[in-house]
Structures are given as C-alpha cells and as structure tokens.
Motif scaffolding. Structure first.
Motif, short mmCIF file in Angstrom:
data_model
loop_
_atom_site.label_atom_id
_atom_site.label_comp_id
_atom_site.label_asym_id
_atom_site.label_seq_id
_atom_site.Cartn_x
_atom_site.Cartn_y
_atom_site.Cartn_z
N THR A 126 0.84 -1.21 0.00
CA THR A 126 0.00 0.00 0.00
C THR A 126 0.87 1.25 0.00
OG1 THR A 126 -1.68 -1.22 1.20
CG2 THR A 126 -1.90 1.16 1.19
N ASP A 127 1.92 1.27 0.81
CA ASP A 127 2.79 2.46 0.84
C ASP A 127 3.44 2.71 -0.51
OD1 ASP A 127 2.52 3.61 3.40
OD2 ASP A 127 3.70 2.00 4.28
N TYR A 128 3.83 1.64 -1.21
CA TYR A 128 4.43 1.87 -2.53
C TYR A 128 3.36 2.28 -3.54
CZ TYR A 128 6.69 1.62 -6.95
OH TYR A 128 7.15 1.98 -8.19
N GLU A 129 2.32 1.46 -3.66
CA GLU A 129 1.34 1.69 -4.72
C GLU A 129 0.57 3.00 -4.54
OE1 GLU A 129 1.09 -0.05 -7.37
OE2 GLU A 129 2.21 -1.86 -6.84
N ARG A 130 0.22 3.34 -3.30
CA ARG A 130 -0.66 4.48 -3.05
C ARG A 130 0.10 5.78 -2.79
NH1 ARG A 130 -5.93 3.77 -4.38
NH2 ARG A 130 -5.87 1.60 -4.99
N THR A 131 1.26 5.65 -2.13
CA THR A 131 1.93 6.87 -1.67
C THR A 131 3.22 7.17 -2.43
OG1 THR A 131 0.98 6.45 0.50
CG2 THR A 131 2.79 8.03 0.41
N LEU A 132 4.05 6.14 -2.65
CA LEU A 132 5.35 6.42 -3.26
C LEU A 132 5.36 6.32 -4.78
CD1 LEU A 132 7.79 4.79 -0.71
CD2 LEU A 132 7.66 7.20 -1.34
N ARG A 133 4.51 5.48 -5.31
CA ARG A 133 4.56 5.26 -6.77
C ARG A 133 4.35 6.55 -7.57
NH1 ARG A 133 2.61 -0.07 -9.30
NH2 ARG A 133 3.62 0.10 -11.30
N ILE A 161 1.55 18.58 5.03
CA ILE A 161 0.68 18.37 3.87
C ILE A 161 0.04 16.99 4.01
CG2 ILE A 161 0.55 18.21 1.35
CD1 ILE A 161 3.25 20.25 3.00
N HIS A 162 -1.28 17.00 4.05
CA HIS A 162 -2.02 15.74 4.29
C HIS A 162 -2.75 15.25 3.04
CE1 HIS A 162 -2.07 15.95 8.86
NE2 HIS A 162 -1.51 17.09 8.50
N VAL A 163 -2.70 13.94 2.85
CA VAL A 163 -3.57 13.30 1.85
C VAL A 163 -4.52 12.38 2.61
CG1 VAL A 163 -1.87 13.37 -0.01
CG2 VAL A 163 -1.93 11.38 1.48
N PHE A 164 -5.61 11.98 1.98
CA PHE A 164 -6.57 11.08 2.63
C PHE A 164 -5.90 9.72 2.82
CE2 PHE A 164 -10.34 8.50 3.29
CZ PHE A 164 -11.14 9.36 4.04
N THR A 165 -6.10 9.11 3.97
CA THR A 165 -5.47 7.84 4.30
C THR A 165 -5.89 6.72 3.33
OG1 THR A 165 -5.69 8.55 6.59
CG2 THR A 165 -5.02 6.25 6.22
N PRO A 166 -4.92 6.00 2.76
CA PRO A 166 -5.29 4.87 1.89
C PRO A 166 -6.08 3.81 2.68
CG PRO A 166 -2.97 5.42 1.60
CD PRO A 166 -3.46 6.20 2.79
#
Ligand SMILES: [Zn+2]
Length: 359
Positions: A119-126, A239-244
C-alpha cells in the motif's frame, strides 16, 4: 465451382487458418498483449500486511540500495528522487529528496533485506517515484478548487488576534489571484465568513468538475496537553492526503488508536496523484518559507473524502508557535505561503503535462 477449383479454395482456406495459428508451444506469445502496468513483484505477508522486498523495487526502478553505517538508514539512489529509509523510532518515516514522508505501515528488516508495504508503494510512493506507470493519467489541471478551512461559527484554531477561518480565506484569495494570473480557473468553496459542512466542500469540487482540490488550514498545539518548550519548538507546514484504505492515519498510529478504514473512499482512486501533488507542495512550502519540514502525512479528512479528483489538505503554519504566529500575522508571509502553494500546484501541473506528452 469446378471440383479442382473447390479443392483449391478449401486448401487456401486451410492455409490461411494455419497461417494465423501459432506454432505449437508459442501460443502464449501470440495472445500476450503489451501490459498497461508493469509486472507485479512477488509479495511477502508480514503481520497480515502485504510487503514488497525493496531489492525487487530497486531493481525495477533502476535504483542502487545501500545501508548506512550501523544499519540505521537504507538509501536508494539513481534517477529520480533519493530515498532514505530511517529505521530508528517507529520505522514509519523516510526522506524523499530530503523531505519527510510518513508511511502507513512500518518498514520491516529481515536479514539484510528491507520490506516496504504494498500500500505504501502503490498508493503513496509510486506517484512520486514512478508517476509514468501509476495508472491512467489525470488531466492537466485547469480548474482548481481552493477550500478555506472553517468559517462562520467555526473559527478553527485561534491565537490572540489570529483566527484560522480568517487566515484561510485570506491565503485562499491570495493564491486565487496568483493562479488566475497564470491562466488557471479557480473556484473557492466559500468567499465569505460562513459555515460549510465538510461534505459541502468536496461537493463544490465535484459540481465544477475540479481537476485539483486544496484545503487550506492553520495548525496549533493545545497548551493544555503540550509543554511550553514543545509548543515553541513546533512549527512548519504539514501536507495531508486522505489515508489509503487499510492503513491507519499518521497521527492515529502514534496515539495507538486504530482508525483503519477497510473500504476505499472516492478520493482514494486518486491516491498516487494526491501524493505527487502533496510532495510538490511540500517541496515549495519548505523551501519558500525556509521553515521546519513536518512532512507529508495521511488523515481521514472529511473535506477530501468524497472528491473525484486529486486533493490535499495543507496545514500552513502553527499559530501556537509564537515566532511563526508573528510571521503569519503579516500580509508578506501570507503572500509567501500563497506563492509557495502556487509554485507547488504549477510543478504538479508541469509533471502531468510532461507525462501526457510522453504517452
Ligand atoms: Zn483547520
């Protein structure tokens, strides 16, 4: 048709069928189509969470991995941003080109291998590292919705003469002028001091067909639960994004509260792009304001939940920090906040434009 002619026709038909049939053993190659997304790596489940081995990711991204002395940090370098995983503390932080990013799951060490959650790679880092293959590209932003936080009876954070609802509208207006000056169409969720429900804010973005949404806020630490030293030392933008889906939000983890949402919210469709936008804003805000970097975080923000475009929430500064509050009180500093945000939005737009022209 004569008999020989019919025989020839049958023979030709058979030959043409044969010519489109693959030779034995090669049928898989014939039916294969070019993948729209790269081949997935194998995953490892650790504590019920799916992880990628960073060595596989490094290979795919063409990056070189190295442990720092004492194995406290692991860096990945090559083309694109430099990643530095910091394994001390809760293991949920990394530096992306020197800027803090809070992960949803901790990074796990197994022998000499390091594992990063899928999830961290696909949603946040990718989106930040490999935007070109982070799924269908969003449009180059033209319509931008700015959301001045709070309003009406809801003042938000207050500190002396400073009121968050007034500051957010002021910065939104400054940012609107800057963005309109370079050709964007900008819509504000409120233009006066009135209360808006959180859902109303994303509804404005949906109604006008926004390409981007930025909710503007100011932060504060509660003196009842924080020491004067901590309050004086805490400043800078977040800076906030909505939680995956499937992860805890950044600040819920530290208090031990389990606030995982297993179902995706509408805005989660845009996670990769919200993350890219957050990173671009963070870069400009930290550099433009010459201030502390508190990082890219995640939260279950009601104003972002129902968006159908990438969106972020910016906590611009801490009103509880006396020196930061003095700066925020000046129009010059609010101009600097707006200018940094405009530069971040424009950097994001340029990235999308570049990716679109490559495809
Ligand atoms: Zn707020």
């Amino acid at each position: 048709m004569s008999r020989p002619a019919r025989f020839l026709a049958v023979l030709l038909a058979a030959a043409s069928v044969a010519s489109i049939l693959p030779p034995a053993g090669l049928s898989a190659q014939v039916v294969r189509v070019a993948p729209t997304r790269p081949v997935r790596f194998s995953t490892t489940t650790i504590d019920k969470v799916a992880y990628y081995n960073l060595a596989d990711l490094a290979k795919y991204l063409g990056l070189k991995g190295a442990w720092a002395a004492g194995r406290k940090n692991y860096t990945l370098t090559g083309k694109g941003p430099k990643l530095e995983f910091v394994l001390e503390g809760d293991g949920r932080k990394l530096l992306v080109d020197g800027l803090w990013l809070h992960l949803g799951n901790k990074v796990v060490t197994r022998g000499s291998n390091l594992f990063l959650s899928v999830t961290d790679y696909e949603r946040t880092l990718r989106g930040i590292l490999s935007a070109g293959d982070a799924g269908p590209l969003p449009p180059v932003p033209q319509v931008i919705v700015l959301d001045p936080g709070h309003g009406g009876a809801d003042s938000g954070k207050t500190q002396g003469d400073l009121s968050e609802k007034v500051l957010t509208l002021d910065v939104a207006n400054r940012l609107k002028r800057l963005l309109e000056g370079v050709g964007y169409r900008v819509v504000l969720t409120r233009t006066e001091d009135r209360r808006l429900e959180l859902r109303d804010r994303s509804d404005v973005a949906v109604a006008v067909g926004a390409d981007l949404f930025v909710s503007i806020h100011f932060n504060s630490l509660d003196p009842a639960s924080n020491s004067a030293e901590k309050i004086a030392a805490t400043g800078g933008p977040e800076i906030h994004v909505f939680t995956p889906a499937g992860q805890r939000s950044t600040d819920a983890w530290s208090s031990g509260e389990d606030n995982i949402e297993t179902k995706s919210a509408p805005v989660n469709q845009h996670d990769a792009w919200s993350s890219l936008l957050a990173h671009a804003l963070q870069k400009q805000l930290v550099a433009g304001l010459k201030t502390t970097d508190r990082g890219q975080k995640t939260g279950h923000w009601g104003a972002l939940r129902s968006l159908d475009c990438p969106g972020v929430l910016v906590e611009s500064a801490f009103l509880s920090n006396p020196s930061e509050a003095r700066k925020v009180a000046t129009p010059e500093y609010r101009d600097q906040i707006a200018a940094a945000m405009a530069a971040g939005i424009d950097a994001y737009a340029k990235t999308i434009k570049g990716l679109r022209s490559e495809r």
